[in-house]
Write a protein that holds these residues in place. Structure first.
Motif, short mmCIF file in Angstrom:
data_model
loop_
_atom_site.label_atom_id
_atom_site.label_comp_id
_atom_site.label_asym_id
_atom_site.label_seq_id
_atom_site.Cartn_x
_atom_site.Cartn_y
_atom_site.Cartn_z
N VAL A 179 0.85 -1.19 0.00
CA VAL A 179 0.00 0.00 0.00
C VAL A 179 0.89 1.24 0.00
O VAL A 179 1.90 1.28 0.70
CB VAL A 179 -0.93 0.02 1.24
CG1 VAL A 179 -1.85 1.23 1.19
CG2 VAL A 179 -1.73 -1.26 1.33
N ALA A 180 0.50 2.24 -0.79
CA ALA A 180 1.26 3.49 -0.82
C ALA A 180 1.30 4.10 0.58
O ALA A 180 0.28 4.19 1.26
CB ALA A 180 0.62 4.47 -1.80
N MET A 181 2.50 4.51 1.01
CA MET A 181 2.66 5.01 2.37
C MET A 181 1.96 6.35 2.60
O MET A 181 1.77 6.77 3.74
CB MET A 181 4.14 5.12 2.71
CG MET A 181 4.84 3.78 2.77
SD MET A 181 6.58 3.94 3.22
CE MET A 181 7.12 2.23 3.10
N ASN A 182 1.62 7.04 1.52
CA ASN A 182 0.93 8.32 1.67
C ASN A 182 -0.51 8.21 1.16
O ASN A 182 -1.04 9.13 0.56
CB ASN A 182 1.68 9.41 0.90
CG ASN A 182 1.91 9.02 -0.56
OD1 ASN A 182 1.70 7.87 -0.95
ND2 ASN A 182 2.33 9.97 -1.37
N SER A 183 -1.13 7.06 1.40
CA SER A 183 -2.49 6.83 0.91
C SER A 183 -3.53 7.20 1.96
O SER A 183 -3.24 7.27 3.17
CB SER A 183 -2.66 5.36 0.49
OG SER A 183 -2.40 4.50 1.58
N LEU A 184 -4.74 7.41 1.49
CA LEU A 184 -5.86 7.72 2.38
C LEU A 184 -7.14 7.24 1.72
O LEU A 184 -7.18 6.97 0.51
CB LEU A 184 -5.93 9.22 2.69
CG LEU A 184 -6.14 10.19 1.53
CD1 LEU A 184 -6.87 11.44 2.03
CD2 LEU A 184 -4.79 10.61 0.93
N PHE A 185 -8.20 7.15 2.52
CA PHE A 185 -9.47 6.60 2.05
C PHE A 185 -10.60 7.49 2.54
O PHE A 185 -10.53 8.05 3.64
CB PHE A 185 -9.65 5.17 2.57
CG PHE A 185 -8.44 4.29 2.35
CD1 PHE A 185 -8.30 3.58 1.18
CD2 PHE A 185 -7.44 4.23 3.31
CE1 PHE A 185 -7.19 2.80 0.95
CE2 PHE A 185 -6.31 3.43 3.10
CZ PHE A 185 -6.19 2.73 1.92
N ALA A 186 -11.63 7.60 1.71
CA ALA A 186 -12.78 8.44 2.08
C ALA A 186 -14.07 7.74 1.69
O ALA A 186 -14.15 7.07 0.65
CB ALA A 186 -12.68 9.80 1.38
#
Length: 420
Positions: free
Chosen positions: A59-66
């Motif tokens: 997983v990309a270390m600078n990822s986020l989810f909404a």
């Protein structure tokens, strides 16, 4: 240099050590403990570092989810409690309005977050598994390791809404024979035939990953379950140099603007910032490494000061002996070198023993944590750091050794010969 290879020099050093066995052993333990603590704590921090990097390598270390929730405030004519729904078009708006957003992948799923899993059958075999609707860009955010001969969803699959799927290892084992190649085979997802085009590898301890997940094109999912433009959630990744916390705030602000939600409503959209969490974990790991450095150096310094104190006592007890050496022609430099060599030898022995003990301990910890669920792997200390700590020990040993050495040099032969 001549004194270094002189047999008599080392006989004197060992003779002095034998006279003060207990004090010497205690002092060596002090220095040994310092380097051991440094190696053990630094290795533990590195093990956590490695463990989390391994866990999040997919997983990309600078990822986020909404994802969408319900409003908690009335706004623009809408009442409180309005249920919101993300739309496919929201992704384009987010991409255009937030420059720091590198990738965004709309996703849907059947079989998690309270929904019933899909019914999967192949011949007489069947099971229930989660089915995800995805775009190819998803692999830019969460890497999917596909076995040779297979692939993930591609652009043609999206455009043509192909009935293709990527299955997990457990799904393969439960629906296919052991020696059967699943690639090209067919399974039924809720009664509709899909061709298997890939098998994804299961990564131990990886977040948001299961060996039973099935992936199909987003457009195919939409037709299969009649979901239209609805999106379950957005998986996103910011650029490496972006402030991922600010990106998260920007995402929520844009979504509130699109869906006409009060800008101060904090419950309307949920987010999970993996980049922020990863940054905190790495900060904790670096802090632990720094603490280990401080504690290790302090303990080493205390042990070396103990060696200096032992040698001061030794010099006091050997006053007559040193005076005789001076009377027989020994130069101040030779006496100073003798004492420094003794200090350096004790420091060297303690350092080597501490490094060996630390390495042995880390090896035991590594073997004991091979198959645990906690993200911890390969606790090691980089060789340059070990060499640097060892070199620092030797330098401190020489500097501390100068104190008893200078005391020995200051003894006048005539005063020493009077000593009883």
């Amino acid at each position: 240099m001549r004194l270094l290879f002189d047999r008599n020099t080392w006989q004197e050093i060992f003779g002095s050590i034998r006279k003060n066995k207990i004090r010497t052993i205690i002092t060596i333990i002090g220095v040994l403990w310092g380097i051991f603590v440094y190696i053990a704590m630094s290795g533990a921090a590195k093990g956590m570092d490695n463990g989390f990097e391994k866990s999040f390598e997919t997983v990309a270390m600078n990822s986020l989810f909404a994802w969408a929730q319900s409003t908690s405030k009335p706004y623009d004519g809408f009442k409180t409690g309005r249920q919101l729904q993300l739309k496919l078009g929201d992704a384009t708006v987010l991409q255009n309005r937030i420059p720091d957003l590198q990738y965004i992948a709309p996703r849907n799923v059947k079989g998690t977050f309270g929904s019933a899993p899909a019914s999967i059958t192949r011949g007489s075999k069947s099971g229930s598994y989660p089915v995800y609707g995805d775009f190819p860009v998803f692999t830019k955010i969460a890497t999917k390791k596909i076995y040779d001969g297979g692939r993930f969803v591609n652009d043609d699959d999206i455009e043509q809404a192909r009935k293709v799927c990527i299955i997990g290892e457990r799904t393969q084992k439960e629906l296919f024979e052991e020696d059967e190649d699943p690639i090209g085979g067919y399974i039924r997802i809720d009664g509709i035939y899909f061709q298997v085009v890939g098998v994804h590898k299961f990564v131990q301890n990886a977040p948001f990953d299961s060996d039973s997940d099935i992936y199909i094109p987003f457009t195919t999912y939409r037709r299969l379950y009649n979901s239209g433009d609805e999106v379950g959630w957005f998986s996103m990744a910011a650029y490496d140099d972006a402030d991922v916390v600010q990106v998260e705030e920007d995402v929520k602000a844009v979504l509130k603007s699109i869906h006409r939600v009060d800008p101060t409503d904090e419950r309307a959209f949920g987010t999970f910032n993996l980049g922020e969490m990863f940054g905190k974990i790495m900060g904790f790991s670096k802090g632990l490494t720094f603490i280990s450095l401080i504690v290790g150096i302090a303990t080493i310094l205390a042990g070396i000061i103990g060696i200096g104190a032992i040698l001061l006592i030794s010099v006091k007890e050997r006053t007559k002996e040193l005076g005789v050496r001076r009377a027989l022609g020994a130069t101040p430099g030779e006496v100073r070198t003798l004492i420094i060599l003794e200090c350096l030898f004790l420091t060297l022995i303690a350092g080597v023993m501490g490094i060996i003990l630390g390495a042995f301990t880390l090896n035991i910890v590594n073997n004991a944590t091979q198959n645990i669920d906690f993200p911890y792997t390969n606790p090691t200390v980089p060789i340059p750091l070990v060499v640097g700590a060892f070199a620092l020990m030797l330098v401190l040993g020489i500097l501390i050794g100068l104190i008893p050495a200078q005391r020995a040099v200051s003894i006048r032969p005539i005063d020493a010969l009077r000593e009883e």
